[in-house]
Design a protein around this motif. Structure first.
Motif, short mmCIF file in Angstrom:
data_model
loop_
_atom_site.label_atom_id
_atom_site.label_comp_id
_atom_site.label_asym_id
_atom_site.label_seq_id
_atom_site.Cartn_x
_atom_site.Cartn_y
_atom_site.Cartn_z
N ASP A 1 -6.92 3.63 -5.95
CA ASP A 1 -8.24 3.66 -5.02
C ASP A 1 -9.04 4.67 -6.00
O ASP A 1 -8.70 5.92 -5.97
N GLN B 1 0.56 11.79 -7.87
CA GLN B 1 -0.15 10.59 -8.18
C GLN B 1 0.32 10.00 -9.37
O GLN B 1 0.66 8.77 -9.55
N GLU C 1 0.76 -1.25 0.04
CA GLU C 1 0.05 0.16 -0.01
C GLU C 1 0.89 1.16 -0.16
O GLU C 1 1.90 1.35 0.77
N LEU D 1 6.37 9.67 -2.35
CA LEU D 1 5.44 9.07 -1.42
C LEU D 1 5.27 10.17 -0.04
O LEU D 1 6.11 10.54 0.51
N GLU E 1 4.18 8.79 2.84
CA GLU E 1 4.73 7.95 3.90
C GLU E 1 5.18 6.72 3.62
O GLU E 1 5.11 6.39 2.38
N THR F 1 -4.47 9.29 -4.46
CA THR F 1 -3.18 9.38 -3.95
C THR F 1 -2.93 7.97 -3.44
O THR F 1 -1.60 7.81 -3.12
N ARG F 2 -3.70 6.91 -3.29
CA ARG F 2 -3.62 5.85 -2.72
C ARG F 2 -3.78 4.64 -3.83
O ARG F 2 -4.54 4.56 -4.59
N ASP G 1 -9.67 7.86 -3.78
CA ASP G 1 -8.51 8.60 -3.43
C ASP G 1 -7.37 8.38 -4.21
O ASP G 1 -6.59 7.37 -4.04
N ARG H 1 1.05 5.66 -0.86
CA ARG H 1 0.47 7.03 -0.80
C ARG H 1 1.24 8.09 -1.33
O ARG H 1 2.34 8.19 -0.82
N PRO I 1 5.91 2.89 2.46
CA PRO I 1 4.73 1.91 1.79
C PRO I 1 4.47 0.82 3.37
O PRO I 1 5.36 0.66 3.93
N ALA J 1 -2.55 0.39 -4.45
CA ALA J 1 -2.02 -0.76 -3.92
C ALA J 1 -1.27 -1.75 -4.97
O ALA J 1 -1.88 -1.80 -6.30
#
Length: 95
Positions: A44, A16, A8, A83, A85, A49-50, A47, A10, A87, A52
């Motif tokens: 996602d 993005q 995952e 990123l 945060e 920015t997310r 969102d 972000r 992963p 997977a």
């Protein structure tokens, strides 16, 4: 028994497209690795920015080889400034 990996990620706001480009660049060389059975990013829809990354490997040794591959190491460098945060990476097996 195969092993699945769910990574995952972000992106920072506005990053993005760059995140998705980095991940898309990993698909072909990763699928060419021995033991890599599936490798695909999913965004996602609520969102952007997310993302997977859903991966499947023949065994744990194939995952370990992937994590030490040149293209994966380069992606780690490319993620700097992209990123929001670190992963979250999960290894999963079927019961």
């Amino acid at each position: 028994m195969s092993v699945h990996v769910v990574a995952e990620l972000r992106a920072l706001p506005g990053q993005q497209d760059r995140l998705l480009a980095i991940l898309q660049g990993l698909v072909e060389p990763s699928l060419a690795e021995p033991g890599c059975l599936a490798y695909r990013p999913y965004v996602d829809p609520s969102d952007a920015t997310r993302v997977a990354m859903i991966e499947e490997y023949a065994d744990a040794a194939a995952i370990d080889a992937h994590f030490t591959s040149a293209h994966f190491q380069q992606a780690g460098k490319d993620f700097k400034g992209v990123l929001a945060e670190p992963p979250v990476i999960r290894r999963l097996v079927a019961e």
